[in-house]
Design a protein around this motif. Structure first.
Motif, PDB file in Angstrom:
ATOM      1  N   GLY A  72       0.807  -1.213   0.000  1.00 40.80           N
ATOM      2  CA  GLY A  72       0.000   0.000   0.000  1.00 40.80           C
ATOM      3  C   GLY A  72       0.841   1.264   0.000  1.00 40.80           C
ATOM      4  N   ALA A  73       0.303   2.285   0.644  1.00 43.32           N
ATOM      5  CA  ALA A  73       0.974   3.582   0.698  1.00 43.32           C
ATOM      6  C   ALA A  73       0.590   4.267   1.996  1.00 43.32           C
ATOM      7  N   PHE A  74       1.488   5.094   2.506  1.00 43.43           N
ATOM      8  CA  PHE A  74       1.163   5.876   3.691  1.00 43.43           C
ATOM      9  C   PHE A  74       2.067   7.103   3.770  1.00 43.43           C
ATOM     10  N   CYS A  75       1.649   8.043   4.613  1.00 46.61           N
ATOM     11  CA  CYS A  75       2.464   9.198   4.948  1.00 46.61           C
ATOM     12  C   CYS A  75       2.638   9.189   6.457  1.00 46.61           C
ATOM     13  N   ALA A  76       3.889   9.196   6.909  1.00 43.61           N
ATOM     14  CA  ALA A  76       4.189   9.168   8.336  1.00 43.61           C
ATOM     15  C   ALA A  76       4.620  10.557   8.780  1.00 43.61           C
ATOM     16  N   SER A  77       3.885  11.132   9.704  1.00 47.38           N
ATOM     17  CA  SER A  77       4.196  12.487  10.154  1.00 47.38           C
ATOM     18  C   SER A  77       5.406  12.486  11.063  1.00 47.38           C
ATOM     19  N   SER A  78       6.114  13.597  11.060  1.00 52.67           N
ATOM     20  CA  SER A  78       7.303  13.722  11.887  1.00 52.67           C
ATOM     21  C   SER A  78       7.095  14.861  12.868  1.00 52.67           C
ATOM     22  N   SER A  79       8.015  15.813  12.921  1.00 49.43           N
ATOM     23  CA  SER A  79       7.896  16.934  13.839  1.00 49.43           C
ATOM     24  C   SER A  79       8.235  18.228  13.103  1.00 49.43           C
ATOM     25  N   LYS A  80       8.153  19.324  13.808  1.00 49.44           N
ATOM     26  CA  LYS A  80       8.256  20.638  13.169  1.00 49.44           C
ATOM     27  C   LYS A  80       9.538  20.810  12.338  1.00 49.44           C
ATOM     28  N   ASN A  81      10.627  20.223  12.768  1.00 52.37           N
ATOM     29  CA  ASN A  81      11.899  20.415  12.087  1.00 52.37           C
ATOM     30  C   ASN A  81      12.229  19.320  11.075  1.00 52.37           C
ATOM     31  N   VAL A  82      11.369  18.335  10.935  1.00 51.31           N
ATOM     32  CA  VAL A  82      11.608  17.220  10.011  1.00 51.31           C
ATOM     33  C   VAL A  82      10.354  16.987   9.179  1.00 51.31           C
ATOM     34  N   TYR A  83      10.488  17.021   7.871  1.00 48.58           N
ATOM     35  CA  TYR A  83       9.342  16.790   6.991  1.00 48.58           C
ATOM     36  C   TYR A  83       8.849  15.347   7.115  1.00 48.58           C
ATOM     37  N   PRO A  84       7.577  15.114   6.800  1.00 47.06           N
ATOM     38  CA  PRO A  84       7.027  13.751   6.879  1.00 47.06           C
ATOM     39  C   PRO A  84       7.655  12.826   5.833  1.00 47.06           C
ATOM     40  N   TYR A  85       7.364  11.540   5.962  1.00 46.51           N
ATOM     41  CA  TYR A  85       7.874  10.521   5.044  1.00 46.51           C
ATOM     42  C   TYR A  85       6.704   9.818   4.360  1.00 46.51           C
ATOM     43  N   VAL A  86       6.879   9.549   3.059  1.00 50.28           N
ATOM     44  CA  VAL A  86       5.837   8.897   2.266  1.00 50.28           C
ATOM     45  C   VAL A  86       6.355   7.564   1.725  1.00 50.28           C
ATOM     46  N   LEU A  87       5.577   6.525   1.911  1.00 45.93           N
ATOM     47  CA  LEU A  87       5.871   5.220   1.313  1.00 45.93           C
ATOM     48  C   LEU A  87       4.877   4.954   0.192  1.00 45.93           C
ATOM     49  N   LEU A  88       5.401   4.538  -0.974  1.00 47.82           N
ATOM     50  CA  LEU A  88       4.578   4.181  -2.125  1.00 47.82           C
ATOM     51  C   LEU A  88       4.973   2.785  -2.607  1.00 47.82           C
ATOM     52  N   ASN A  89       4.160   2.237  -3.473  1.00 45.91           N
ATOM     53  CA  ASN A  89       4.518   1.050  -4.253  1.00 45.91           C
ATOM     54  C   ASN A  89       4.217   1.395  -5.707  1.00 45.91           C
ATOM     55  N   TYR A  90       5.039   2.271  -6.269  1.00 47.32           N
ATOM     56  CA  TYR A  90       4.782   2.904  -7.562  1.00 47.32           C
ATOM     57  C   TYR A  90       5.074   1.941  -8.716  1.00 47.32           C
ATOM     58  N   THR A  91       4.080   1.794  -9.609  1.00 48.84           N
ATOM     59  CA  THR A  91       4.224   0.883 -10.753  1.00 48.84           C
ATOM     60  C   THR A  91       3.924   1.579 -12.083  1.00 48.84           C
ATOM     61  N   ASP A  92       4.085   2.900 -12.142  1.00 51.92           N
ATOM     62  CA  ASP A  92       3.995   3.687 -13.382  1.00 51.92           C
ATOM     63  C   ASP A  92       2.587   3.876 -13.937  1.00 51.92           C
ATOM     64  N   THR A  93       1.556   3.639 -13.152  1.00 48.20           N
ATOM     65  CA  THR A  93       0.200   3.791 -13.656  1.00 48.20           C
ATOM     66  C   THR A  93      -0.379   5.152 -13.256  1.00 48.20           C
ATOM     67  N   PRO A  94      -1.410   5.634 -13.987  1.00 48.41           N
ATOM     68  CA  PRO A  94      -2.079   6.869 -13.575  1.00 48.41           C
ATOM     69  C   PRO A  94      -2.623   6.796 -12.150  1.00 48.41           C
ATOM     70  N   ARG A  95      -3.073   5.612 -11.751  1.00 48.08           N
ATOM     71  CA  ARG A  95      -3.570   5.433 -10.374  1.00 48.08           C
ATOM     72  C   ARG A  95      -2.455   5.728  -9.362  1.00 48.08           C
ATOM     73  N   ASP A  96      -1.236   5.331  -9.685  1.00 48.45           N
ATOM     74  CA  ASP A  96      -0.117   5.591  -8.789  1.00 48.45           C
ATOM     75  C   ASP A  96       0.161   7.087  -8.665  1.00 48.45           C
ATOM     76  N   VAL A  97      -0.078   7.825  -9.738  1.00 51.14           N
ATOM     77  CA  VAL A  97       0.107   9.277  -9.688  1.00 51.14           C
ATOM     78  C   VAL A  97      -0.927   9.893  -8.742  1.00 51.14           C
ATOM     79  N   MET A  98      -2.149   9.383  -8.802  1.00 55.12           N
ATOM     80  CA  MET A  98      -3.182   9.853  -7.884  1.00 55.12           C
ATOM     81  C   MET A  98      -2.812   9.517  -6.442  1.00 55.12           C
ATOM     82  N   THR A  99      -2.220   8.346  -6.242  1.00 49.26           N
ATOM     83  CA  THR A  99      -1.777   7.966  -4.894  1.00 49.26           C
ATOM     84  C   THR A  99      -0.697   8.912  -4.395  1.00 49.26           C
ATOM     85  N   LEU A 100       0.221   9.298  -5.283  1.00 52.78           N
ATOM     86  CA  LEU A 100       1.251  10.270  -4.920  1.00 52.78           C
ATOM     87  C   LEU A 100       0.602  11.587  -4.484  1.00 52.78           C
ATOM     88  N   ALA A 101      -0.373  12.054  -5.254  1.00 50.56           N
ATOM     89  CA  ALA A 101      -1.079  13.293  -4.900  1.00 50.56           C
ATOM     90  C   ALA A 101      -1.778  13.148  -3.551  1.00 50.56           C
TER      91      ALA A 101
END
Length: 590
Positions: free
Chosen positions: A348-377
């Motif tokens: 799947g995919a998720f965004c893990a929040s961090s703290s004020k001085n560190v930006y969050p982290y995003v995990l994807l399983n990108y396979t080059d499809t338009p759906r994956d672009v929507m997941t990125l958004a």
């Protein structure tokens, strides 16, 4: 075209490695903070607001250290599923944090038993104003807080009960491999093939998925039964009146609001059946099956390289708000996205929040499809929400209620959708785009509500009748999920066990309603954006900046939305119906 991106995330903003001495130093800092907090034992009922402020800020500092260390361990574990060194590290960190937290459980217990007069003093104090909403939540939860020994037992037991069972589910599901033409593939790679234009491929996916999940027949039903019972025991101990109450209380919504949401959605299920009958005609096939729900138009699906996806999504956010566009660009520059699927990576995919001085982290399983672009958004919507909330709130009031946590992510998808639909693309591509959007809305609204109803049925039946067999779970799933589709879609036996790969019902019971909540809120916000144009942008950004400092009802009321009314939810649903009519007009055009 953007430069070739780094495909794995860079965690050095947190720590350099699992052997980083900074982890030891940070744990030493937590020991000093805990020692300071222990000095408050037996004194909380008599604290002045100024003394209470010191306790809260010390607790917050401790939470920040725990969050940072736990985030690092969790992110490593997410990309090294089944790898012993990282699994052991993650478990060790969890155990250390839980054990250290035992020493300060008395704080919640004592807060739960202070007088109403003292609470009134805290909640009206100007000194404590930055933490008022957090304290209101603590006060609200007081009735469900147990004695200190009981709280310690539940916390310690979680390591070998709920948390351990959820981890077992993750391992047994994430490490599944399925046979395919090119060799063994992951669950996420297999699920992507449900979007293949070839009906025989989709049908094969259904059979392969069903058979692959059967290998967990002995484990997943047992895990789920145990988790449902574990929750039931905790609910009884904490005096929750019904299974969903702890989720609703945590999300700061009431049962009546969610009931009005569900009633609105179920009252419009005929639009689902109507759409899929239309889709059957578009595809020109005699019968739609459940594996055809996401079938694209019979044309080759576009392949979108990661660097192009980056540009598309950043541009969509930038055109709406330069401030949001800058945050998205920094997510790329800081290398806080892990892109590609692997057999040792969380699905799947998720965004893990961090703290004020560190930006969050995003995990994807990108396979080059338009759906994956929507997941990125989608996931970058979470990221911008987190950054804005962190910049404008204390840490304890950063994270929004789960009921509203999906608003920024779904709105981000909407920005990308509108950008694509208004671009110079062919009629066929617009039809495909609208179909994808409508189906995503159905998946987010109707499917999530039926999954919520499945959970309700399971928890109720488990409480009343005891252990449920796999066949009973399969039957409840099949009966519930297929209901909105009416006669338009046929569900075969291969669908019955597909509940076995759904992580939310395992990790976060009753959470899924929030997807429908957010989707319909977003559709109402989209309508406002279309009406107000750029005047809407500051309204929306303020909604995100509020983070967890306001309840969903109070925050959304700032944007002119009344979530207590069924009519509000119907407003969002009406926009889905408008898009179906838009699709019909495009189809009728020669």
């Amino acid at each position: 075209m953007a430069k070739q991106p780094i495909l794995t995330w860079n965690l050095t903003d947190l720590y350099l490695s699992i052997d980083d001495r900074a982890i030891v130093r940070d744990f030493s800092r937590t020991d000093r903070l805990i020692k300071q907090l222990v000095d408050y034992r037996g004194k909380i009922a008599n604290l002045t607001p100024k003394e209470m402020f010191k306790l809260v800020t010390t607790s917050e500092e401790l939470s920040l250290f725990f969050h940072k260390i736990g985030l690092f361990a969790g992110l490593l574990d997410a990309t090294h599923v089944g790898v012993d060194a990282f699994t052991r590290f993650s478990k060790k960190i969890d155990e250390i944090i839980i054990n250290k937290s035992q020493e300060i459980i008395f704080i919640d217990v004592e807060l739960a038993h202070i007088s109403d007069e003292k609470w009134e003093e805290f909640l009206t104090s100007e000194v404590l104003a930055p933490y008022r909403h957090h304290l209101e939540a603590v006060h609200r939860d007081a009735i469900h807080t147990l004695t200190e020994p009981e709280e310690k037992i539940l916390s310690q037991k979680s390591q070998t009960s709920g948390t351990a069972l959820a981890h077992l589910f993750e391992i047994t599901t994430s490490t599944l491999e399925f046979p395919w033409v090119e060799g063994k593939i992951t669950l996420d790679q297999l699920l992507t093939k449900f979007h293949d234009p070839d009906n025989e491929v989709r049908k094969k996916v259904a059979r392969v998925l069903h058979k692959g999940l059967q290998s967990n027949t002995r484990t997943t039903p047992a895990i789920y039964n145990s988790l449902v019972q574990d929750k039931s025991i905790s609910d009884q101990l904490r005096h929750y009146a019904y299974p969903e109450q702890s989720r609703f209380d945590h999300d700061e919504v009431d049962q009546e609001t969610v009931t009005s949401l569900i009633e609105a959605v179920t009252s419009q299920s005929d639009s689902v059946e109507k759409y899929y009958e239309l889709k059957r005609k578009i595809l020109d096939i005699p019968q739609l099956y459940w594996w055809d729900r996401y079938a694209p138009l019979p044309v080759p699906e576009a392949k979108i390289a990661i660097e192009d996806a980056q540009t598309m999504v950043q541009s969509a956010y930038q055109e709406f708000s330069p401030e949001l566009g800058e945050i998205v660009q920094k997510m790329y520059e800081y290398e806080h996205i892990d892109w590609l699927p692997s057999s040792t990576k969380h699905g799947g995919a998720f965004c893990a929040s961090s703290s004020k001085n560190v930006y969050p982290y995003v995990l994807l399983n990108y396979t080059d499809t338009p759906r994956d672009v929507m997941t990125l958004a989608h996931e970058l919507g979470h990221a911008v929400h987190d950054v804005l909330a962190q910049d404008n709130n204390v840490f304890l009031q950063t994270h929004p209620s789960l009921a509203t946590a999906e608003i920024a992510s779904v709105f981000g998808e909407s920005l990308l959708f509108d950008k694509l639909l208004s671009s110079d693309i062919s009629r066929e591509d617009k039809i495909a785009l609208l179909m994808s959007n409508i189906e995503d809305s159905f998946a987010t609204v109707f499917r999530q509500i039926t999954m919520f109803q499945f959970e309700q049925a399971v928890h109720t039946k488990r409480q009343a009748e005891g252990e449920l067999s796999k066949e009973e779970l399969d039957s409840l799933w099949q009966k519930t999920i297929k209901k909105p589709f009416g006669k338009a879609v046929r569900f075969t036996k291969e669908h019955t066990n597909t509940w076995m790969y759904i992580p939310h019902i395992i990790n976060t019971p009753f959470y899924v309603y929030s997807y429908a909540f957010a989707q319909l809120c977003v559709l109402a916000l989209v309508k406002q954006y279309k009406e107000k144009g750029t005047d809407f942008v500051p309204i929306y950004l303020n909604l995100l900046r509020a983070g967890g400092s306001l309840s969903p009802k109070d925050n959304l009321s700032q944007a002119g939305l009344d979530i207590t009314q069924k009519e509000f939810w119907l407003t969002g649903l009406s926009l889905i119906e408008e898009r179906i009519k838009q699709l019909e007009k495009l189809i009728e055009t020669d």
